[in-house]
Design a protein around this motif. Structure first.
Motif, PDB file in Angstrom:
ATOM      1  N   GLU A  35      -5.543   8.026   4.904  1.00 39.63           N
ATOM      2  CA  GLU A  35      -4.646   8.456   3.908  1.00 39.63           C
ATOM      3  C   GLU A  35      -5.206   8.937   2.599  1.00 39.63           C
ATOM      4  O   GLU A  35      -4.547   9.857   2.050  1.00 39.63           O
ATOM      5  N   LEU A  70      -2.839   3.455  -6.245  1.00 42.99           N
ATOM      6  CA  LEU A  70      -3.945   2.518  -5.617  1.00 42.99           C
ATOM      7  C   LEU A  70      -5.188   2.872  -6.340  1.00 42.99           C
ATOM      8  O   LEU A  70      -5.584   3.730  -6.538  1.00 42.99           O
ATOM      9  N   ARG A 120       1.257   3.672  -3.266  1.00 42.55           N
ATOM     10  CA  ARG A 120       0.097   4.512  -2.546  1.00 42.55           C
ATOM     11  C   ARG A 120      -0.499   5.494  -3.767  1.00 42.55           C
ATOM     12  O   ARG A 120      -1.621   5.548  -3.878  1.00 42.55           O
ATOM     13  N   SER A 121       0.554   5.881  -4.699  1.00 40.25           N
ATOM     14  CA  SER A 121       0.068   6.970  -5.600  1.00 40.25           C
ATOM     15  C   SER A 121      -0.665   6.472  -6.697  1.00 40.25           C
ATOM     16  O   SER A 121      -1.308   7.030  -7.625  1.00 40.25           O
ATOM     17  N   MET A 136      -5.914   3.318   5.483  1.00 36.36           N
ATOM     18  CA  MET A 136      -5.819   3.586   4.147  1.00 36.36           C
ATOM     19  C   MET A 136      -6.892   4.548   3.852  1.00 36.36           C
ATOM     20  O   MET A 136      -6.610   5.594   3.224  1.00 36.36           O
ATOM     21  N   CYS A 147       0.909  -1.317  -0.141  1.00 39.36           N
ATOM     22  CA  CYS A 147      -0.091  -0.078   0.152  1.00 39.36           C
ATOM     23  C   CYS A 147       0.943   1.285  -0.128  1.00 39.36           C
ATOM     24  O   CYS A 147       0.542   2.291  -0.943  1.00 39.36           O
ATOM     25  N   GLN A 148       2.008   1.406   0.752  1.00 36.60           N
ATOM     26  CA  GLN A 148       2.929   2.510   0.879  1.00 36.60           C
ATOM     27  C   GLN A 148       3.521   2.577  -0.603  1.00 36.60           C
ATOM     28  O   GLN A 148       3.774   3.662  -0.814  1.00 36.60           O
TER      29      GLN A 148
END
Length: 987
Positions: A272, A242, A239-240, A269, A235-236
């Motif tokens: 975020e 997803l 992240r941009s 998430m 996920c990290q």
């Protein structure tokens, strides 16, 4: 405040090109390892190889991998040492080694090779020691569902490509978090099938097969995580990018099973990325309350409607299916099934609905599901608060969606379908399933070439560079028309052009084609050019330039039925020209049979603008990448261009034009002196009459065009801008059209003062075309000049064809003695040749030549040619001015059928006719493509022709203006390409 715009954004330029670079790592070769018993069980319903192939074909995916089977560990390791594989699929029970030990051995041979375990039940997945896990990348449960095999292949490809594809093209990532092999072996195939099918389903109708397959490469990547830490890391990292997260509620965390670890993951998430689609799964229905707290959608693993609920998540949350417009309270008010409908309906929905969807990034998600990544990312980065009003936001969305739809069609040949044709954005459309024909094919190729080289657009921001909107009626339209009306006999029998036209105009157009043309005209109301595109036309090294007919129609009659009548008449007449004697004679000279020909038709937006009752472009021209007659600093490979005011008929027929090298636009020897300018400047031009024209049109006169004097148009903007003014009292020409006095077309603002960077653009385009075709090329173009400084001028690319400029494969040397003995010497000759087959010479008698009698001369040549063709005797043809010019005052207006037996041609330049060489014309292009030697002799110069010697030869036949002589044996003709020098001698 962010503004909308009308032009195509630069981020779209390289979008389709990026598709080619996605999914570079593909699984092509699979090694499948299993005991004979496991293989038997799997093959009850078909082998793994056939199952994978069936899944690929069922989903219309390309290039299924090949499967090689091994029945033992020893055999598998032997194969791995001999051959490269992209993936290993192994069953747990292998006779001589367990799967986990085998995995370790495989990793010793190739540490990066993915090894997948396919087990019958969960107990077979876990080895007795953790050591074995290092040899297995992922483990799945086989339950007989062949969908799993496809999912395994795609999942391996996704993991191998995800890092590069996200960075290269911002491809989206969907993460599945599940620790149970039973569940993820079931869920992963469902998710893949849903993503693939829905991605295919939302690809807008009208895009061609290649575009569809390329767009599939940009579908979301699906990554599997088996615990909290792995999931959070993915996920990290992505992240941009997803797209969504689907997670079980109870998953491992810190090495232990934690009941709400999935809930914690999705909650984090959600903080975020507030608008990220999330789905929480659980076998306990009570966990729906946890999903509501996140908030996220919920899926009960025990639900009897599991597949349908998963399907609905994709439709409603990931942007697949229709875009459902809702009010803030959730009330549905409208739907859009594609980008075209979205653009139309965004214009009409209430402000409240627009803001509701914009704040939740629904537009971005929906567009992302269509793999339109640049625009989806752009919409995601823009916030609703960036706009000062709902009106501005609405305009921004509409402008960007429209630009995307328009750009998607560039470089694409879309299939015409009546129900979804959109004239506004579809630039290149095809009716029928047959061939495009040569001319349309080269146009489609150049369209794609420009798409692949966006730097052309970037280098000329002050010009709109376009290919006119084009509809091609493929060759099966012609074949259907010929068969329906029984017209095949015209291919083999001799008829006059008038007889052929009459028969074709009376014939009936196939109903399906007439209906398609009517549906097309219902949306298209600008003037049209109807042009030939035969199978043989513009074939490499054998172009049929200008052999077939072209017609222009105004297409602005108030009645659709009358406009359709005009269009169908023009199409029929283009079809008719397939069987003209001119075309049949040229086909025979190229060893093609007329009955083999089939005609496509290009119906194209006519370029130009309205000026009073007329329509025409400011500039039309031809540019060639090879200059046959370089002078001064010019080089052969720098090319040459011919331009004129009005429609291009004047240029391609060899009329008076301005000739210049794009590299040196100011060097124009034909305009060296005032007297030269007055003698050589363009006197008339062609335009289409768009008002007060007869209902039947004048197809037989100038292809329905009007011939206008320059003086009649001196008040019109193109003449004012491009003309200079002659001052008789000073015998001087001023480079402005905005003063009293006779107007002379010099194009000085373009060629001298760079008002438009046309020469530089032509240099770049002919070089691009040359590299693309792999040979010298000729392009036809036109230019509309804007009178408003805030509106760009338009450059239209009309056609590209190969040139024949070669012949350099062998060296020809001309000796000093041969020059001394020559009866003809020229320093402007084409090609590289030595010819010793010509013994007949046909020439215009110098003393009898009269410029006003050139039409009669053409008729006399035709009769002499017919006799020589029957005797199969090639001949040398000699005469003043431009051969094949449509302007009778510039030369003898022969057509190809009049000189079809010629072996070499001499073009004389003298005081009687001082026309520039004819290299810009269709006639000239066809002569050179057939390898006919073309020599220019400028009398009273270093060139020489011995009239006394020729006049002393035995006369075979003589007419009013011509004489035919025959030598006892052939003379020798030699051309040195390096020096452009020619000699002819007889000894």
């Amino acid at each position: 405040m962010i503004q909308g715009y009308n032009e195509i954004p630069s981020e779209f330029y390289s979008h389709l090109k990026i598709f080619h670079e996605l999914m570079l790592i593909k699984v092509r070769e699979i090694l499948f390892i299993s005991s004979p018993y496991d293989a038997f069980i799997l093959e009850e319903d078909g082998s793994p190889a056939s199952r994978i192939i069936n899944e690929y074909s069922g989903l219309n995916l390309s290039l299924p991998p090949r499967v090689t089977r091994a029945s033992s560990a020893r055999e598998a390791l032997s194969l791995l040492n001999k051959k490269n594989f992209d993936m290993v699929l192994t069953m747990p029970n292998v006779d001589d080694m367990d799967a986990f030990s085998l995995g370790l051995e495989i990793k010793k041979i190739n540490p990066s090779l993915p090894v997948i375990l396919l087990a019958h039940n969960p107990r077979e997945i876990y080895p007795s020691t953790n050591k074995g896990l290092k040899g297995i990348d992922k483990s799945f449960i086989w339950s007989g569902n062949s969908d799993l095999l496809l999912a395994l292949v795609k999942n391996v490809e996704d993991r191998l490509n995800v890092e590069r594809d996200t960075q290269k093209a911002m491809v989206r990532v969907l993460i599945l978090v599940e620790d149970s092999p039973v569940y993820f072996s079931s869920f992963l195939p469902l998710i893949y099938k849903e993503v693939v099918k829905q991605t295919q389903a939302v690809l807008e109708v009208g895009i061609n097969e290649e575009h569809r397959l390329l767009t599939m490469r940009a579908r979301p990547k699906i990554l599997l995580a088996e615990n909290y830490e792995e999931a959070m890391e993915l996920c990290q990292k992505y992240r941009s990018f997803l797209f969504g997260i689907i997670s079980d509620t109870r998953i491992p965390k810190s090495g232990k099973m934690v009941d709400d670890a999935g809930f914690v993951l999705l909650s984090q998430m959600r903080k975020e990325i507030p608008d990220l689609p999330l789905l929480l799964m659980s076998s306990k229905s009570s966990n729906k309350t946890k999903a509501d707290q996140i908030p996220a959608d919920f899926l009960d693993k025990n639900s009897p409607n599991l597949l349908e609920e998963l399907h609905n998540f994709f439709l409603n949350n990931l942007g697949f299916g229709d875009f459902v417009f809702r009010m803030p309270d959730g009330t549905e008010i409208d739907r859009a099934s594609d980008l075209r409908a979205l653009e139309a309906k965004v214009a009409k929905i209430p402000d409240e609905s627009l803001c509701y969807h914009a704040k939740r990034n629904h537009f971005s998600n929906w567009i992302m599901s269509r793999s339109e990544i640049p625009l989806a990312s752009k919409f995601r980065e823009v916030k609703a608060s960036d706009f000062s009003s709902a009106h501005d936001m609405r305009s921004y969305i509409i402008a960007n969606v429209h630009a995307l739809r328009k750009w998607r069609q560039k470089g694409v040949v879309a299939q015409f379908k009546r129900h979804n044709f959109d004239a506004d954005i579809m630039d290149f459309v095809k009716i029928g399933q047959g061939s495009l024909g040569g001319k349309a094919r080269s146009l489609a190729f150049m369209s794609a070439l420009l798409q692949q080289h966006p730097i052309i657009y970037e280098n000329y921001p002050e010009i709109n560079i376009e290919i006119p909107k084009t509809l091609v009626v493929s060759t099966d339209g012609f074949e259907s028309f010929i068969k329906l009306n029984g017209l095949k006999n015209f291919a083999t029998q001799s008829f006059t052009n008038e007889e052929i036209n009459a028969a074709f105009l009376k014939a009936v157009m196939p109903e399906w084609l007439a209906k398609d043309l009517e549906a097309y005209l219902a949306q298209v109301k600008y003037p049209l050019s109807v042009r030939s595109s035969s199978l043989l036309e513009d074939a490499q090294f054998q172009p049929y330039a200008g052999i077939y007919e072209t017609y222009m129609i105004p297409n602005n009659h108030p009645k659709l039925s009358k406009r359709l009548e005009h269009l169908i008449a023009a199409v029929k007449l283009v079809y008719a020209s397939t069987y003209y004697e001119e075309a049949k004679a040229f086909s025979r000279s190229t060893s093609n049979q007329p009955q083999e020909e089939a005609m496509g038709v290009i119906i194209q937006q006519l370029t130009g603008e309205e000026y009073g009752d007329y329509f025409y472009p400011a500039i039309s021209g031809v540019a060639q990448s090879h200059n046959f007659y370089p002078i001064s600093k010019m080089k052969h490979e720098e090319g040459i261009a011919h331009i004129a005011l009005g429609l291009g008929k004047l240029v391609v027929e060899g009329g008076r034009t301005v000739r210049f090298s794009p590299k040196y636009p100011r060097i124009m020897p034909q305009f060296s002196l005032v007297d030269d300018i007055l003698a050589n400047a363009q006197r008339f031009f062609y335009a289409l009459k768009i008002r007060n024209y007869p209902n039947g049109l004048n197809f037989q006169k100038h292809s329905n065009l009007e011939k206008r004097e320059i003086d009649d148009a001196e008040a019109e903007y193109p003449v004012q801008l491009l003309a200079s003014t002659y001052l008789p009292e000073e015998h001087r020409i001023r480079d402005t059209g905005y003063m009293p006095g006779p107007k002379i077309l010099t194009f000085a603002p373009i060629l001298k003062y760079n008002a438009l960077p046309l020469p530089d653009l032509l240099s770049d385009l002919i070089e691009l075309g040359r590299k693309g075709m792999g040979c010298p090329v000729e392009i036809e173009f036109s230019v509309n000049l804007s009178s408003d400084k805030n509106i760009k001028s338009n450059f239209f690319f009309l056609q590209m064809r190969p040139m024949v400029a070669g012949g350099e494969r062998f060296e020809v040397q001309i000796t000093h003695q041969e020059i001394e003995e020559a009866f003809c010497i020229s320093n402007q000759a084409l090609g590289n040749a030595k010819n010793e087959k010509i013994a007949d010479i046909v020439y215009v008698k110098p003393d009898d030549f009269k410029p006003e009698a050139t039409i009669q001369m053409a008729g006399e040549i035709d009769k002499l040619n017919a006799g020589l063709v029957k005797e199969k005797r090639p001949y040398l043809l000699i005469g003043p001015g431009r051969w094949g010019s449509a302007d009778r005052w510039l030369g003898i207006p022969v057509q190809w059928r009049n000189i079809s037996g010629v072996g070499a041609i001499i073009e004389l330049r003298n005081e009687k006719l001082k026309a520039d060489p004819s290299q810009g014309s269709h006639f000239f292009q066809n002569i050179t493509s057939l390898g006919i030697h073309y020599i220019t002799v400028t009398e009273n110069s270093e060139d020489h022709f011995d009239w006394e010697w020729v006049g002393s030869q035995p006369v075979i036949q003589e007419t009013t203006y011509l004489r035919h002589v025959r030598l006892d044996k052939p003379f020798t003709l030699k051309i040195d390409v390096k020096e452009s020098q020619c000699v002819m001698f007889y000894n």
